[in-house]
Enzyme design. Structure first.
Site, short mmCIF file in Angstrom:
data_model
loop_
_atom_site.label_atom_id
_atom_site.label_comp_id
_atom_site.label_asym_id
_atom_site.label_seq_id
_atom_site.Cartn_x
_atom_site.Cartn_y
_atom_site.Cartn_z
N CYS A 28 4.72 2.99 0.57
CA CYS A 28 3.53 3.28 -0.25
C CYS A 28 3.03 4.70 -0.06
O CYS A 28 2.77 5.42 -1.04
CB CYS A 28 2.43 2.26 0.05
SG CYS A 28 1.70 2.35 1.70
N HIS B 281 -2.53 0.40 3.04
CA HIS B 281 -1.82 0.49 1.77
C HIS B 281 -2.52 1.51 0.89
O HIS B 281 -3.73 1.71 0.99
CB HIS B 281 -1.75 -0.86 1.06
CG HIS B 281 -0.82 -0.86 -0.13
ND1 HIS B 281 0.55 -0.73 0.00
CD2 HIS B 281 -1.07 -0.91 -1.47
CE1 HIS B 281 1.11 -0.73 -1.21
NE2 HIS B 281 0.15 -0.83 -2.11
N HIS C 290 2.15 2.20 -7.54
CA HIS C 290 2.31 2.09 -6.07
C HIS C 290 3.67 1.49 -5.75
O HIS C 290 4.36 0.94 -6.61
CB HIS C 290 1.18 1.26 -5.46
CG HIS C 290 1.28 -0.22 -5.73
ND1 HIS C 290 0.93 -1.18 -4.81
CD2 HIS C 290 1.69 -0.92 -6.83
CE1 HIS C 290 1.11 -2.39 -5.32
NE2 HIS C 290 1.58 -2.26 -6.53
#
Length: 359
Positions: free
Chosen positions: A269, A317, A329
């Site tokens: 990520c 994240h 993402h």
């Protein structure tokens, strides 16, 4: 419908259609129990909803370890570069000391050739007042030069000792980070293997239902976020660098998630977001936690495409806001870079890499 809501509405509609089209789905009821053929170990979840939550938690723990690994990796690179610089400074310092000692040796050899008498004694024995005065001036200059030489030699030796001490400390840090990396790597692989093992124990129909449950959770979360009217306040346009970052990130759609990866073919990520902003000419920290800690925070109502949305309380994240209530993402192992609703996960906050740029 206003332009800024089109993509958000489209995402909501697609999520709804995916959920409603699923055969045999009855989400009003608790998630069904896996088939009796599915191995269930003591302490393991017994419903698909519990299975999904356990898998999510394992991947979340893997994400935490991935951030730790990435941070240790970045620090290792920085420390390695610093050790190289220190080694170069040590070599330069050693060469400088050699030159200074050679100059001091030349002075000593000259005195030896003059019979071992110090310059002051030679002047007193000369008997020539003019020579004495001229020599006295040269003597003062020579003494000052000698003192300067000695001071420079002492400074260089002190610098050399400091460089050596710093290099030793960097080596210790390097080793400590190597240990952290190995521990994080072990933790990551164990958590991913555990999640994959649970998934492998499910039948195909159960895996499909599990995916449907996940889609519904994301849909419900995104719908709740949009229902707050958040989009009506978000109207900022992307900066020029932000546009470049968004283009880079969206160009990677379909590429696989791999922990610790930062392109060009796979990404985790924060690998995706850091490389996107690097491509835009604005380097940012490598991990989502460091991005949250170091980059300027902005309110959700003020965010613009290119900004980074940080998720979960531990900032493990990150996705890039692309406008209309959506992010791009790299989700987790087994998934690919994709677009999803910005509110589909718990939002910690928003950061702006190019905070000085005009809209």
């Amino acid at each position: 419908m206003p332009k800024k809501r089109r993509l958000a509405a489209a995402i909501t509609l697609v999520c709804a259609l995916t959920v409603l089209a699923a055969p045999g789905t009855a989400f009003a009821d608790p998630a069904p129990t896996p088939s009796t053929g599915t191995p269930v170990l003591p302490g393991q979840p017994r419903t698909l909803d519990e299975v999904g939550k356990q898998i999510d938690e394992l991947y979340r723990q893997a994400a935490v370890a991935t951030d730790a690994y990435n941070l240790a990796e970045e620090q290792t690179k920085q420390q390695s570069a610093q050790i190289v610089r220190l080694a170069q400074q040590i070599v330069q310092g050693q060469e400088k000391i050699k030159r200074l000692k050679d100059r001091a040796g030349a002075t000593a050899r000259m005195q030896y050739r003059n019979g071992g008498l110090p310059p002051g004694a030679q002047l007193l024995l000369s008997g020539d007042p003019d020579s004495f005065l001229d020599g006295a001036n040269r003597l003062r200059q020579g003494q000052q030069a000698a003192q300067g030489l000695l001071a420079e030699l002492n400074r260089t030796q002190a610098d050399l000792a400091a460089y050596s001490k710093d290099a030793s400390a960097q080596w210790k840090n390097l080793e400590a980070n190597r240990v952290k990396k190995e521990a994080a790597k072990k933790d990551i692989t164990e958590k991913i293997a555990a999640a994959e093992k649970i998934q492998s124990q499910l039948k195909e129909q159960e895996r499909q239902r599990l995916a449907e449950l996940e889609q519904k959770r994301e849909f419900d979360s995104q719908t709740a976020w949009l229902s707050t009217g958040v989009l009506k306040d978000i109207s900022s346009n992307a900066s020029e660098q932000g546009k470049k970052a968004v283009k880079f990130a969206t160009d990677q759609i379909g590429k696989a998630y791999v922990w610790g990866a930062a392109g060009p073919d796979t990404f985790d990520c924060s690998g995706l977001t850091s490389q996107a902003w690097l491509a835009a000419g604005h380097p940012i920290p490598r991990t989502s936690q460091e991005q949250w800690a170091q980059l300027p925070h902005v309110a959700i109502k003020d965010m613009r495409p290119g900004d980074l949305i940080i998720y979960f309380a531990d900032a493990t994240h990150v996705g890039m806001y692309i406008g209309d209530g959506a992010i791009v993402h790299s989700p987790r192992p087994g998934r690919t870079v994709t677009i999803t609703g910005a509110g589909s996960m718990p939002i910690l906050g928003v950061v702006r890499p190019d905070s000085q740029a005009n809209s």
